[in-house]
Design a protein around this motif. Structure first.
Motif, PDB file in Angstrom:
ATOM      1  N   UNK A   2      -4.717 -33.519 -15.317  1.00 11.02           N
ATOM      2  CA  UNK A   2      -4.729 -33.115 -16.718  1.00 11.02           C
ATOM      3  C   UNK A   2      -6.043 -32.431 -17.066  1.00 11.02           C
ATOM      4  N   UNK A   3      -5.972 -31.500 -17.998  1.00 12.34           N
ATOM      5  CA  UNK A   3      -7.153 -30.766 -18.433  1.00 12.34           C
ATOM      6  C   UNK A   3      -7.846 -31.532 -19.547  1.00 12.34           C
ATOM      7  N   UNK A   4      -9.111 -31.823 -19.348  1.00  9.42           N
ATOM      8  CA  UNK A   4      -9.865 -32.537 -20.365  1.00  9.42           C
ATOM      9  C   UNK A   4     -10.318 -31.552 -21.425  1.00  9.42           C
ATOM     10  N   UNK A   5      -9.933 -31.800 -22.669  1.00  6.41           N
ATOM     11  CA  UNK A   5     -10.259 -30.896 -23.764  1.00  6.41           C
ATOM     12  C   UNK A   5     -11.447 -31.455 -24.543  1.00  6.41           C
ATOM     13  N   UNK A   6     -12.505 -30.676 -24.637  1.00  9.14           N
ATOM     14  CA  UNK A   6     -13.678 -31.057 -25.409  1.00  9.14           C
ATOM     15  C   UNK A   6     -13.943 -29.972 -26.444  1.00  9.14           C
ATOM     16  N   UNK A   7     -14.626 -30.330 -27.514  1.00 13.75           N
ATOM     17  CA  UNK A   7     -14.845 -29.387 -28.594  1.00 13.75           C
ATOM     18  C   UNK A   7     -16.336 -29.147 -28.813  1.00 13.75           C
ATOM     19  N   UNK A   8     -16.645 -27.988 -29.391  1.00 10.10           N
ATOM     20  CA  UNK A   8     -17.992 -27.641 -29.848  1.00 10.10           C
ATOM     21  C   UNK A   8     -19.014 -27.623 -28.715  1.00 10.10           C
ATOM     22  N   UNK A   9     -18.577 -27.236 -27.525  1.00  7.23           N
ATOM     23  CA  UNK A   9     -19.498 -27.139 -26.406  1.00  7.23           C
ATOM     24  C   UNK A   9     -19.789 -25.683 -26.058  1.00  7.23           C
ATOM     25  N   UNK A  10     -18.783 -24.857 -26.142  1.00 12.68           N
ATOM     26  CA  UNK A  10     -18.924 -23.436 -25.821  1.00 12.68           C
ATOM     27  C   UNK A  10     -18.607 -22.593 -27.056  1.00 12.68           C
ATOM     28  N   UNK A  11     -19.078 -21.358 -27.023  1.00 12.51           N
ATOM     29  CA  UNK A  11     -18.767 -20.392 -28.080  1.00 12.51           C
ATOM     30  C   UNK A  11     -18.068 -19.206 -27.434  1.00 12.51           C
ATOM     31  N   UNK A  12     -17.493 -18.337 -28.276  1.00 16.23           N
ATOM     32  CA  UNK A  12     -16.663 -17.245 -27.771  1.00 16.23           C
ATOM     33  C   UNK A  12     -17.390 -16.360 -26.764  1.00 16.23           C
ATOM     34  N   UNK A  13     -18.663 -16.093 -27.002  1.00 19.41           N
ATOM     35  CA  UNK A  13     -19.385 -15.176 -26.115  1.00 19.41           C
ATOM     36  C   UNK A  13     -19.565 -15.743 -24.709  1.00 19.41           C
ATOM     37  N   UNK A  14     -19.429 -17.060 -24.561  1.00 20.33           N
ATOM     38  CA  UNK A  14     -19.545 -17.667 -23.238  1.00 20.33           C
ATOM     39  C   UNK A  14     -18.401 -17.242 -22.321  1.00 20.33           C
ATOM     40  N   UNK A  15     -17.320 -16.765 -22.918  1.00 17.51           N
ATOM     41  CA  UNK A  15     -16.155 -16.356 -22.135  1.00 17.51           C
ATOM     42  C   UNK A  15     -16.053 -14.837 -21.991  1.00 17.51           C
ATOM     43  N   UNK A  16     -17.018 -14.121 -22.541  1.00 22.95           N
ATOM     44  CA  UNK A  16     -17.007 -12.662 -22.476  1.00 22.95           C
ATOM     45  C   UNK A  16     -17.799 -12.179 -21.271  1.00 22.95           C
ATOM     46  N   UNK A  17     -17.251 -11.215 -20.555  1.00 22.25           N
ATOM     47  CA  UNK A  17     -17.980 -10.616 -19.442  1.00 22.25           C
ATOM     48  C   UNK A  17     -18.864  -9.495 -19.982  1.00 22.25           C
ATOM     49  N   UNK A  18     -19.649  -8.886 -19.087  1.00 16.00           N
ATOM     50  CA  UNK A  18     -20.523  -7.789 -19.496  1.00 16.00           C
ATOM     51  C   UNK A  18     -19.857  -6.430 -19.298  1.00 16.00           C
ATOM     52  N   UNK A  19     -18.550  -6.417 -19.024  1.00 21.72           N
ATOM     53  CA  UNK A  19     -17.847  -5.170 -18.759  1.00 21.72           C
ATOM     54  C   UNK A  19     -17.448  -4.449 -20.049  1.00 21.72           C
ATOM     55  N   UNK A  20     -17.528  -3.136 -20.033  1.00 17.48           N
ATOM     56  CA  UNK A  20     -17.081  -2.317 -21.163  1.00 17.48           C
ATOM     57  C   UNK A  20     -15.560  -2.416 -21.266  1.00 17.48           C
ATOM     58  N   UNK A  21     -15.049  -2.689 -22.453  1.00 21.22           N
ATOM     59  CA  UNK A  21     -13.608  -2.866 -22.646  1.00 21.22           C
ATOM     60  C   UNK A  21     -12.932  -1.495 -22.702  1.00 21.22           C
ATOM     61  N   UNK A  22     -12.131  -1.212 -21.695  1.00 20.63           N
ATOM     62  CA  UNK A  22     -11.529   0.121 -21.545  1.00 20.63           C
ATOM     63  C   UNK A  22     -10.080   0.150 -22.021  1.00 20.63           C
ATOM     64  N   UNK A  23      -9.902  -0.081 -23.308  1.00 19.98           N
ATOM     65  CA  UNK A  23      -8.624   0.148 -23.963  1.00 19.98           C
ATOM     66  C   UNK A  23      -8.820   1.207 -25.037  1.00 19.98           C
ATOM     67  N   UNK A  24      -7.754   1.883 -25.395  1.00 17.87           N
ATOM     68  CA  UNK A  24      -7.856   2.918 -26.421  1.00 17.87           C
ATOM     69  C   UNK A  24      -8.356   2.310 -27.733  1.00 17.87           C
TER      70      UNK A  24
END
Length: 341
Positions: A2-24
């Motif tokens: 099972x996946x342990x769910x915790x809150x208020x540990x990470x923020x959105x930018x922690x899941x963002x890569x440094x790659x340029x988003x190549x969508x129109x």
């Protein structure tokens, strides 16, 4: 597992890569990516315990924009590869990013079987009703009569409805959202990750280049309140700018009524039950459209045996009976023969 769910540990930018988003510019995929980052932050499952898998298509570029494990795989085969990832490492939170073409055309068989098996993964199905990456051919979800580069006189095919396929494959979780509704989309993605088993989230996205405005009648704020209904488990099925409309049963069909007219009161309005195993109502809700409001939110969320957990139970049972069994023992078990020169 099972996946342990915790809150208020990470923020959105922690899941963002440094790659340029190549969508129109203006593509609905940008909004879904934003919501996914926020949902993962809410879940606070560490990036190194998250894997984002995709097939081929515009939406399938998404793993590049995630600061997680990622795999940009083969056209239509993302579900099979994601199954392998989850089975090999059940502690990972696995996301499959796919589109209406990638998922429901060449990948249709893999899609229905991963749903049927109830593998513990989250499928985010971007539905813009067009092949965008290959420049504007009609897709399996394009409406009958749709004019495109590959159907100049209008397609003569009936479209797939992702919800109908999911429920037909005995899916345990189905939800629907719109790219422009960021708050609800984020909540739905987070809810899908908390579900044990295969969760399917269909996101209605806009392709500004090849199919601009395909969801305009329900996506625009001017129409959304009257032409969509956002379902919440345990709450009345109400919609409209003033929440003065709702759904009732008319025989074996759903009917939209106005409270206070034709004798209908609030007590007559149906209450949404996402957790009932009988999917009859879920199918009726998910197939609404036309004169009926389009259903958004979590339509179905039921508990059922999960593929990976059941598989590991079998493995553990065998290992308990024969704890010291080696590969050579297996190869030499049963009937064997020797080939002599």
């Amino acid at each position: 597992m099972s996946i342990e769910v915790k809150y208020a540990k990470y923020v959105a930018k922690d899941y963002k890569s440094d790659q340029y988003v190549r969508w129109c510019p203006g593509c609905g995929d940008h909004a879904v990516l934003n919501c996914l980052h926020k949902a993962m932050a809410e879940l606070s499952i560490p990036p190194h315990k998250t894997a984002v898998i995709s097939g081929i298509g515009c939406s399938s570029r998404l793993p590049y924009y995630m600061n997680t494990y990622g795999f940009h795989t083969i056209h239509g085969r993302g579900a099979a590869i994601a199954t392998g990832v989850k089975t090999a490492n059940p502690d990972l939170s696995v996301w499959l990013i796919t589109g209406d073409g990638d998922c429901l055309a060449i990948g249709g068989n893999h899609f229905i079987h991963v749903v049927r098996r109830n593998v513990d993964m989250n499928i985010v199905l971007f539905n813009n009703k067009i092949y965008g990456l290959t420049k504007g051919q009609y897709s399996p979800t394009s409406d009958r009569g749709f004019v495109s580069k590959s159907s100049p006189l209008g397609t003569i095919e009936e479209p797939f409805v992702p919800a109908e396929l999911t429920l037909g494959a005995r899916g345990t979780f189905f939800a629907r959202s719109i790219d422009v509704d960021l708050k609800n989309s984020t909540d739905i993605l987070a809810a899908s990750a908390k579900h044990k088993g295969t969760s399917v989230v269909e996101v209605l996205v806009n392709c500004v280049i090849f199919n601009d405005g395909t969801h305009k009648d329900i996506a625009d704020k001017e129409y959304r309140a009257e032409r969509t209904i956002f379902l919440r488990h345990g709450e009345k099925m109400l919609f409209g700018k003033d929440n003065d409309k709702g759904l009732v049963l008319d025989g074996l069909k759903l009917k939209a009524v106005t409270i206070g007219q034709d004798g209908y009161t609030l007590d007559d309005i149906l209450v949404h039950d996402a957790t009932t195993h009988d999917n009859t109502m879920h199918l009726l809700l998910s197939m609404m459209g036309g004169e009926m409001p389009v259903a958004l939110g979590v339509i179905r969320a039921v508990e059922a045996p999960v593929y990976g957990e059941e598989l590991y139970k079998q493995m553990e049972a065998v290992q308990t009976k024969k704890p010291n069994l080696k590969l050579n023992d297996i190869l030499m078990s049963g009937e064997v023969w020797q080939v002599k020169e």
